[in-house]
Enzyme design. Structure first.
Site, short mmCIF file in Angstrom:
data_model
loop_
_atom_site.label_atom_id
_atom_site.label_comp_id
_atom_site.label_asym_id
_atom_site.label_seq_id
_atom_site.Cartn_x
_atom_site.Cartn_y
_atom_site.Cartn_z
N SER A 161 2.66 8.41 11.17
CA SER A 161 2.23 8.29 9.76
C SER A 161 2.60 9.55 9.00
O SER A 161 2.70 10.64 9.58
CB SER A 161 0.71 8.11 9.71
OG SER A 161 0.24 8.21 8.38
N TYR A 182 -8.03 10.40 12.50
CA TYR A 182 -6.81 9.58 12.43
C TYR A 182 -5.56 10.47 12.30
O TYR A 182 -4.58 10.31 13.06
CB TYR A 182 -6.92 8.65 11.23
CG TYR A 182 -5.68 7.84 10.94
CD1 TYR A 182 -5.42 6.66 11.63
CD2 TYR A 182 -4.76 8.24 9.97
CE1 TYR A 182 -4.27 5.91 11.36
CE2 TYR A 182 -3.62 7.49 9.70
CZ TYR A 182 -3.39 6.33 10.40
OH TYR A 182 -2.26 5.60 10.13
P1 NAD Z 1 -3.03 -3.56 10.72
O1 NAD Z 1 -4.51 -3.56 10.66
O2 NAD Z 1 -2.32 -4.76 10.25
O3 NAD Z 1 -2.53 -3.27 12.20
C1 NAD Z 1 -3.24 -2.49 13.12
C2 NAD Z 1 -3.43 -3.32 14.35
O4 NAD Z 1 -3.95 -2.48 15.37
C3 NAD Z 1 -4.42 -4.46 14.20
O5 NAD Z 1 -3.79 -5.65 13.78
C4 NAD Z 1 -5.00 -4.58 15.60
O6 NAD Z 1 -4.44 -5.69 16.29
C5 NAD Z 1 -4.56 -3.32 16.30
N1 NAD Z 1 -5.70 -2.65 16.92
C6 NAD Z 1 -6.59 -1.82 16.35
N2 NAD Z 1 -7.50 -1.44 17.27
C7 NAD Z 1 -7.16 -2.04 18.43
C8 NAD Z 1 -7.70 -2.05 19.74
N3 NAD Z 1 -8.78 -1.33 20.07
N4 NAD Z 1 -7.10 -2.79 20.68
C9 NAD Z 1 -6.01 -3.52 20.38
N5 NAD Z 1 -5.44 -3.55 19.17
C10 NAD Z 1 -6.02 -2.81 18.21
O7 NAD Z 1 -2.56 -2.27 9.90
P2 NAD Z 1 -1.14 -1.52 9.77
O8 NAD Z 1 -1.30 -0.66 8.59
O9 NAD Z 1 -0.02 -2.45 9.86
O10 NAD Z 1 -1.15 -0.57 11.05
C11 NAD Z 1 -0.10 -0.52 12.00
C12 NAD Z 1 0.21 0.92 12.32
O11 NAD Z 1 0.74 1.55 11.17
C13 NAD Z 1 -0.99 1.75 12.74
O12 NAD Z 1 -0.64 2.58 13.84
C14 NAD Z 1 -1.26 2.60 11.52
O13 NAD Z 1 -1.88 3.80 11.86
C15 NAD Z 1 0.15 2.80 11.01
N6 NAD Z 1 0.27 3.26 9.64
C16 NAD Z 1 -0.15 2.46 8.62
C17 NAD Z 1 -0.01 2.91 7.32
C18 NAD Z 1 -0.45 2.09 6.13
O14 NAD Z 1 -0.46 2.59 5.01
N7 NAD Z 1 -0.81 0.84 6.31
C19 NAD Z 1 0.53 4.17 7.06
C20 NAD Z 1 0.95 4.95 8.13
C21 NAD Z 1 0.81 4.49 9.41
#
Ligand code: NAD
Ligand code: MG
Length: 306
Positions: free
Chosen positions: A198, A211
Protein backbone atom coordinates in the site's frame (compact mmCIF):
# COMPACT_ATOMS: atom_id res chain seq x y z
CA UNK A 1 -25.75 0.06 -18.95
CA UNK A 2 -28.15 0.56 -16.03
CA UNK A 3 -27.85 3.37 -13.47
CA UNK A 4 -26.37 0.78 -11.11
CA UNK A 5 -23.49 0.43 -13.55
CA UNK A 6 -22.52 4.09 -13.80
CA UNK A 7 -19.17 3.42 -12.11
CA UNK A 8 -18.30 0.47 -14.31
CA UNK A 9 -17.20 0.71 -17.91
CA UNK A 10 -17.41 -1.38 -21.03
CA UNK A 11 -14.30 0.30 -22.46
CA UNK A 12 -11.49 -2.25 -22.29
CA UNK A 13 -8.14 -1.54 -20.65
CA UNK A 14 -6.34 -1.18 -23.99
CA UNK A 15 -8.47 1.64 -25.43
CA UNK A 16 -6.90 5.11 -25.28
CA UNK A 17 -8.65 7.14 -22.57
CA UNK A 18 -8.01 10.20 -20.45
CA UNK A 19 -7.14 8.77 -16.99
CA UNK A 20 -8.67 11.84 -15.33
CA UNK A 21 -12.09 11.03 -16.73
CA UNK A 22 -11.87 7.26 -17.28
CA UNK A 23 -13.97 7.07 -14.12
CA UNK A 24 -15.97 9.79 -12.39
CA UNK A 25 -14.51 11.38 -9.27
CA UNK A 26 -16.85 9.53 -6.92
CA UNK A 27 -18.26 10.96 -3.71
CA UNK A 28 -19.55 7.83 -1.95
CA UNK A 29 -22.42 8.45 0.43
CA UNK A 30 -21.65 7.84 4.10
CA UNK A 31 -22.22 4.12 4.65
CA UNK A 32 -21.16 1.39 7.04
CA UNK A 33 -20.83 -2.35 6.68
CA UNK A 34 -19.75 -4.93 9.26
CA UNK A 35 -16.20 -6.21 8.63
CA UNK A 36 -15.46 -7.75 6.10
CA UNK A 37 -17.59 -5.66 3.77
CA UNK A 38 -19.28 -6.97 0.65
CA UNK A 39 -18.92 -5.69 -2.90
CA UNK A 40 -22.60 -6.61 -3.26
CA UNK A 41 -23.50 -3.87 -0.74
CA UNK A 42 -21.10 -1.17 -1.95
CA UNK A 43 -22.58 2.14 -3.19
CA UNK A 44 -21.61 3.18 -5.79
CA UNK A 45 -20.62 -0.20 -7.26
CA UNK A 46 -16.90 -0.73 -7.83
CA UNK A 47 -15.58 -1.68 -11.27
CA UNK A 48 -14.05 -5.17 -11.14
CA UNK A 49 -13.56 -5.24 -14.92
CA UNK A 50 -16.29 -7.82 -15.39
CA UNK A 51 -17.72 -5.92 -18.37
CA UNK A 52 -14.46 -4.58 -19.77
CA UNK A 53 -11.23 -6.49 -19.10
CA UNK A 54 -10.08 -7.97 -22.39
CA UNK A 55 -7.61 -10.85 -22.23
CA UNK A 56 -4.80 -11.13 -24.75
CA UNK A 57 -3.64 -14.66 -23.91
CA UNK A 58 -0.88 -13.64 -21.51
CA UNK A 59 -1.51 -16.34 -18.86
CA UNK A 60 -2.90 -19.22 -20.88
CA UNK A 61 -2.76 -22.52 -18.95
CA UNK A 62 -1.36 -20.95 -15.77
CA UNK A 63 -2.77 -21.86 -12.33
CA UNK A 64 -3.25 -19.02 -9.87
CA UNK A 65 -4.23 -18.60 -6.22
CA UNK A 66 -5.54 -15.17 -5.20
CA UNK A 67 -6.24 -14.54 -1.50
CA UNK A 68 -9.17 -12.19 -0.85
CA UNK A 69 -10.24 -12.84 -4.44
CA UNK A 70 -13.92 -12.36 -3.64
CA UNK A 71 -14.01 -8.57 -3.77
CA UNK A 72 -12.14 -5.38 -4.51
CA UNK A 73 -8.63 -5.59 -5.91
CA UNK A 74 -8.38 -9.38 -5.49
CA UNK A 75 -11.61 -9.90 -7.44
CA UNK A 76 -10.40 -7.63 -10.26
CA UNK A 77 -7.11 -9.56 -10.38
CA UNK A 78 -8.88 -12.94 -10.38
CA UNK A 79 -11.15 -11.81 -13.24
CA UNK A 80 -8.22 -10.43 -15.27
CA UNK A 81 -6.18 -13.62 -14.75
CA UNK A 82 -9.16 -15.69 -15.94
CA UNK A 83 -9.60 -13.52 -19.04
CA UNK A 84 -5.86 -13.99 -19.71
CA UNK A 85 -6.44 -17.76 -19.69
CA UNK A 86 -5.47 -18.86 -16.16
CA UNK A 87 -7.42 -21.20 -13.88
CA UNK A 88 -8.00 -19.32 -10.63
CA UNK A 89 -8.56 -20.33 -7.00
CA UNK A 90 -9.80 -17.62 -4.62
CA UNK A 91 -9.83 -17.51 -0.82
CA UNK A 92 -12.26 -15.43 1.24
CA UNK A 93 -13.99 -15.40 4.61
CA UNK A 94 -17.16 -17.55 4.91
CA UNK A 95 -19.30 -14.37 5.33
CA UNK A 96 -18.24 -13.38 1.80
CA UNK A 97 -19.80 -16.34 -0.02
CA UNK A 98 -22.11 -14.09 -2.08
CA UNK A 99 -19.22 -12.05 -3.49
CA UNK A 100 -17.10 -15.18 -4.01
CA UNK A 101 -19.83 -16.95 -5.99
CA UNK A 102 -20.21 -13.90 -8.23
CA UNK A 103 -16.48 -13.84 -9.00
CA UNK A 104 -16.38 -17.62 -9.50
CA UNK A 105 -19.21 -17.29 -12.02
CA UNK A 106 -17.33 -14.58 -13.96
CA UNK A 107 -14.15 -16.72 -13.93
CA UNK A 108 -16.03 -19.77 -15.20
CA UNK A 109 -17.77 -17.73 -17.90
CA UNK A 110 -14.29 -16.80 -19.14
CA UNK A 111 -13.80 -20.47 -20.06
CA UNK A 112 -11.37 -21.44 -17.28
CA UNK A 113 -11.71 -23.20 -13.93
CA UNK A 114 -12.60 -21.51 -10.63
CA UNK A 115 -11.98 -22.95 -7.15
CA UNK A 116 -13.57 -21.31 -4.09
CA UNK A 117 -11.78 -21.67 -0.74
CA UNK A 118 -13.62 -20.13 2.24
CA UNK A 119 -11.72 -19.84 5.52
CA UNK A 120 -9.73 -17.65 7.89
CA UNK A 121 -6.10 -16.90 6.97
CA UNK A 122 -5.25 -15.99 10.58
CA UNK A 123 -5.38 -19.78 11.08
CA UNK A 124 -1.92 -21.16 10.19
CA UNK A 125 -3.34 -24.55 9.21
CA UNK A 126 -5.76 -22.93 6.75
CA UNK A 127 -2.86 -21.13 5.02
CA UNK A 128 -1.22 -24.48 4.28
CA UNK A 129 -4.54 -26.09 3.39
CA UNK A 130 -5.50 -23.54 0.70
CA UNK A 131 -2.23 -24.13 -1.11
CA UNK A 132 -2.66 -27.92 -0.99
CA UNK A 133 -6.28 -27.70 -2.16
CA UNK A 134 -5.38 -25.37 -5.03
CA UNK A 135 -2.62 -27.71 -6.17
CA UNK A 136 -4.95 -30.69 -5.79
CA UNK A 137 -7.87 -29.17 -7.68
CA UNK A 138 -6.01 -27.23 -10.40
CA UNK A 139 -3.12 -29.69 -10.77
CA UNK A 140 -0.36 -27.23 -9.85
CA UNK A 141 0.41 -23.64 -8.91
CA UNK A 142 2.24 -20.99 -10.98
CA UNK A 143 1.05 -17.70 -9.49
CA UNK A 144 0.43 -16.78 -5.84
CA UNK A 145 -1.19 -13.41 -5.14
CA UNK A 146 -1.03 -12.55 -1.42
CA UNK A 147 -3.76 -9.93 -1.37
CA UNK A 148 -6.08 -10.53 1.63
CA UNK A 149 -5.87 -7.70 4.13
CA UNK A 150 -7.44 -6.13 7.19
CA UNK A 151 -7.66 -2.36 7.81
CA UNK A 152 -9.50 -0.90 10.79
CA UNK A 153 -8.86 2.74 11.62
CA UNK A 154 -8.30 3.88 15.22
CA UNK A 155 -7.93 7.52 16.22
CA UNK A 156 -5.26 6.80 18.84
CA UNK A 157 -2.97 4.06 20.15
CA UNK A 158 -5.11 3.99 23.30
CA UNK A 159 -8.07 2.91 21.18
CA UNK A 160 -6.15 0.11 19.46
CA UNK A 161 -7.02 -3.15 21.24
CA UNK A 162 -4.40 -5.91 21.40
CA UNK A 163 -6.80 -8.21 19.63
CA UNK A 164 -6.97 -5.95 16.56
CA UNK A 165 -3.23 -5.31 16.63
CA UNK A 166 -2.50 -9.03 16.48
CA UNK A 167 -5.23 -9.83 13.94
CA UNK A 168 -3.98 -7.15 11.57
CA UNK A 169 -0.45 -8.56 11.72
CA UNK A 170 -1.72 -12.17 11.42
CA UNK A 171 -3.86 -11.37 8.39
CA UNK A 172 -1.62 -8.96 6.51
CA UNK A 173 1.90 -10.28 7.07
CA UNK A 174 2.02 -13.57 9.02
CA UNK A 175 -0.39 -15.25 6.58
CA UNK A 176 1.83 -14.04 3.73
CA UNK A 177 4.84 -15.86 5.24
CA UNK A 178 2.76 -19.02 5.78
CA UNK A 179 1.10 -19.07 2.35
CA UNK A 180 4.42 -18.45 0.65
CA UNK A 181 6.19 -21.14 2.66
CA UNK A 182 3.51 -23.66 1.70
CA UNK A 183 3.52 -22.58 -1.95
CA UNK A 184 7.25 -22.54 -2.71
CA UNK A 185 7.68 -26.33 -2.93
CA UNK A 186 4.99 -26.42 -5.66
CA UNK A 187 6.12 -23.39 -7.68
CA UNK A 188 8.04 -24.23 -10.87
CA UNK A 189 10.76 -22.02 -12.40
CA UNK A 190 8.92 -19.14 -14.08
CA UNK A 191 6.38 -18.88 -11.27
CA UNK A 192 5.47 -15.53 -9.72
CA UNK A 193 4.51 -14.33 -6.24
CA UNK A 194 2.81 -10.94 -6.03
CA UNK A 195 2.09 -9.26 -2.70
CA UNK A 196 -0.40 -6.45 -2.20
CA UNK A 197 1.18 -3.66 -0.16
CA UNK A 198 0.00 0.00 0.00
CA UNK A 199 0.94 3.67 -0.29
CA UNK A 200 0.57 3.41 3.51
CA UNK A 201 3.97 1.66 3.55
CA UNK A 202 5.60 5.07 2.88
CA UNK A 203 2.91 7.59 3.87
CA UNK A 204 1.37 6.15 7.06
CA UNK A 205 -1.91 7.79 8.09
CA UNK A 206 -1.98 8.66 11.81
CA UNK A 207 -5.14 6.55 12.22
CA UNK A 208 -3.72 3.39 10.57
CA UNK A 209 -0.60 2.61 12.61
CA UNK A 210 -1.06 -1.17 12.77
CA UNK A 211 -2.16 -1.49 9.15
CA UNK A 212 0.56 0.80 7.76
CA UNK A 213 3.27 -1.05 9.72
CA UNK A 214 2.24 -4.34 8.12
CA UNK A 215 2.39 -2.76 4.67
CA UNK A 216 5.96 -1.54 5.28
CA UNK A 217 6.79 -5.08 6.40
CA UNK A 218 5.29 -6.47 3.18
CA UNK A 219 7.55 -4.25 1.04
CA UNK A 220 10.58 -5.41 2.99
CA UNK A 221 9.52 -9.08 2.88
CA UNK A 222 9.04 -8.77 -0.89
CA UNK A 223 12.55 -7.41 -1.47
CA UNK A 224 14.23 -10.01 0.75
CA UNK A 225 12.22 -12.97 -0.51
CA UNK A 226 12.82 -11.96 -4.13
CA UNK A 227 16.56 -12.44 -3.58
CA UNK A 228 16.07 -15.74 -1.74
CA UNK A 229 13.88 -17.25 -4.48
CA UNK A 230 15.61 -15.74 -7.54
CA UNK A 231 17.98 -18.72 -7.99
CA UNK A 232 14.95 -21.02 -8.18
CA UNK A 233 13.50 -18.92 -11.01
CA UNK A 234 10.60 -17.71 -8.87
CA UNK A 235 10.02 -13.97 -9.09
CA UNK A 236 8.58 -12.01 -6.16
CA UNK A 237 7.15 -8.50 -6.54
CA UNK A 238 4.56 -6.24 -4.93
CA UNK A 239 1.84 -3.86 -6.02
CA UNK A 240 1.18 -0.76 -3.90
CA UNK A 241 -2.31 0.63 -4.48
CA UNK A 242 -3.35 4.16 -3.56
CA UNK A 243 -6.98 4.88 -2.62
CA UNK A 244 -9.17 2.30 -4.37
CA UNK A 245 -12.95 2.06 -3.94
CA UNK A 246 -13.49 -1.36 -2.30
CA UNK A 247 -15.54 -2.79 0.62
CA UNK A 248 -12.47 -2.44 2.87
CA UNK A 249 -13.14 1.30 3.16
CA UNK A 250 -16.75 1.42 4.49
CA UNK A 251 -16.23 -1.61 6.78
CA UNK A 252 -13.99 0.15 9.29
CA UNK A 253 -11.11 1.11 6.97
CA UNK A 254 -11.97 4.83 7.06
CA UNK A 255 -14.07 7.07 9.27
CA UNK A 256 -17.56 7.14 7.72
CA UNK A 257 -17.52 10.91 7.30
CA UNK A 258 -14.30 10.66 5.24
CA UNK A 259 -15.94 8.50 2.54
CA UNK A 260 -17.50 11.33 0.49
CA UNK A 261 -13.99 12.74 -0.21
CA UNK A 262 -12.32 9.33 -0.59
CA UNK A 263 -9.43 9.47 -3.08
CA UNK A 264 -10.11 13.01 -4.29
CA UNK A 265 -6.70 14.31 -3.22
CA UNK A 266 -4.72 12.19 -5.70
CA UNK A 267 -3.13 14.11 -8.63
CA UNK A 268 -5.78 12.51 -10.87
CA UNK A 269 -8.44 13.95 -8.54
CA UNK A 270 -10.28 10.70 -8.00
CA UNK A 271 -10.15 7.29 -6.32
CA UNK A 272 -9.07 4.32 -8.38
CA UNK A 273 -11.32 1.43 -9.35
CA UNK A 274 -10.22 -2.16 -8.63
CA UNK A 275 -9.88 -3.08 -12.31
CA UNK A 276 -7.28 -0.33 -12.76
CA UNK A 277 -4.96 -2.44 -10.57
CA UNK A 278 -5.34 -5.65 -12.56
CA UNK A 279 -2.88 -4.92 -15.41
CA UNK A 280 -0.07 -4.42 -12.88
CA UNK A 281 -0.64 -7.92 -11.47
CA UNK A 282 -0.94 -9.43 -14.95
CA UNK A 283 2.39 -7.83 -15.94
CA UNK A 284 4.15 -9.14 -12.81
CA UNK A 285 2.60 -12.62 -13.23
CA UNK A 286 3.54 -13.04 -16.87
CA UNK A 287 6.97 -13.88 -18.32
CA UNK A 288 7.18 -10.43 -19.96
CA UNK A 289 8.45 -9.19 -16.55
CA UNK A 290 11.19 -11.86 -16.41
CA UNK A 291 13.87 -9.36 -15.25
CA UNK A 292 11.65 -7.60 -12.69
CA UNK A 293 12.20 -8.90 -9.12
CA UNK A 294 11.80 -7.35 -5.67
CA UNK A 295 10.00 -4.39 -7.22
CA UNK A 296 7.02 -2.52 -5.84
CA UNK A 297 4.79 -1.23 -8.61
CA UNK A 298 2.85 1.80 -7.38
CA UNK A 299 -0.65 2.21 -8.78
CA UNK A 300 -1.88 5.21 -6.88
CA UNK A 301 -3.14 8.01 -9.09
CA UNK A 302 0.16 9.87 -9.07
CA UNK A 303 1.21 10.21 -5.43
CA UNK A 304 5.02 10.42 -5.18
CA UNK A 305 6.74 7.40 -3.60
CA UNK A 306 10.36 6.73 -2.59
P1 NAD B 1 -11.49 -6.09 0.11
O1 NAD B 1 -12.20 -5.99 1.39
O2 NAD B 1 -12.29 -6.24 -1.12
O3 NAD B 1 -10.45 -7.29 0.13
C1 NAD B 1 -9.80 -7.73 1.29
C2 NAD B 1 -10.06 -9.20 1.42
O4 NAD B 1 -9.25 -9.71 2.45
C3 NAD B 1 -11.49 -9.55 1.80
O5 NAD B 1 -12.30 -9.75 0.67
C4 NAD B 1 -11.31 -10.84 2.59
O6 NAD B 1 -11.66 -11.97 1.81
C5 NAD B 1 -9.84 -10.89 2.88
N1 NAD B 1 -9.59 -11.11 4.31
C6 NAD B 1 -9.57 -10.20 5.29
N2 NAD B 1 -9.34 -10.81 6.47
C7 NAD B 1 -9.20 -12.13 6.20
C8 NAD B 1 -8.95 -13.27 6.99
N3 NAD B 1 -8.75 -13.20 8.31
N4 NAD B 1 -8.89 -14.47 6.38
C9 NAD B 1 -9.07 -14.57 5.05
N5 NAD B 1 -9.30 -13.53 4.25
C10 NAD B 1 -9.37 -12.32 4.83
O7 NAD B 1 -10.56 -4.79 0.01
P2 NAD B 1 -9.36 -4.38 -0.97
O8 NAD B 1 -9.21 -2.93 -0.77
O9 NAD B 1 -9.54 -4.92 -2.32
O10 NAD B 1 -8.10 -5.08 -0.28
C11 NAD B 1 -7.21 -5.94 -0.96
C12 NAD B 1 -5.80 -5.58 -0.57
O11 NAD B 1 -5.50 -4.28 -1.07
C13 NAD B 1 -5.54 -5.53 0.92
O12 NAD B 1 -4.29 -6.14 1.20
C14 NAD B 1 -5.47 -4.05 1.21
O13 NAD B 1 -4.66 -3.78 2.32
C15 NAD B 1 -4.84 -3.55 -0.07
N6 NAD B 1 -4.96 -2.12 -0.33
C16 NAD B 1 -6.19 -1.57 -0.52
C17 NAD B 1 -6.28 -0.21 -0.77
C18 NAD B 1 -7.60 0.48 -0.99
O14 NAD B 1 -7.64 1.71 -1.05
N7 NAD B 1 -8.68 -0.24 -1.14
C19 NAD B 1 -5.12 0.58 -0.80
C20 NAD B 1 -3.89 -0.03 -0.60
C21 NAD B 1 -3.82 -1.37 -0.36
MG1 MG C 1 -14.35 -9.29 0.39
Amino acid sequence: MTTEDTHTTRTDQLTLVNPVTRYPSISPPEQEQPEPGLDAELAPKADLGEFSYRGTGRLVGRKALVTGGDSGIGAAVAIAFAREGADVAITYLPEEEEDAQNVARIITESGVRAVTLPGDLTDAAFCAEVVERTVGELGGLDILVNNAGKQIYRESLDDLPDEQLEETFRTNILAMFRLTRAAVEHLPPGAAIINTTSIQAYQPAPILLDYASTKAAINNFTKGLAQQLAPKGIRVNAVAPGPIWTPLQPSGGQPTDALPEFGQSTPLGRAGQPTELAPAYVFLASPESSFVLGETLNVNGGQPTP
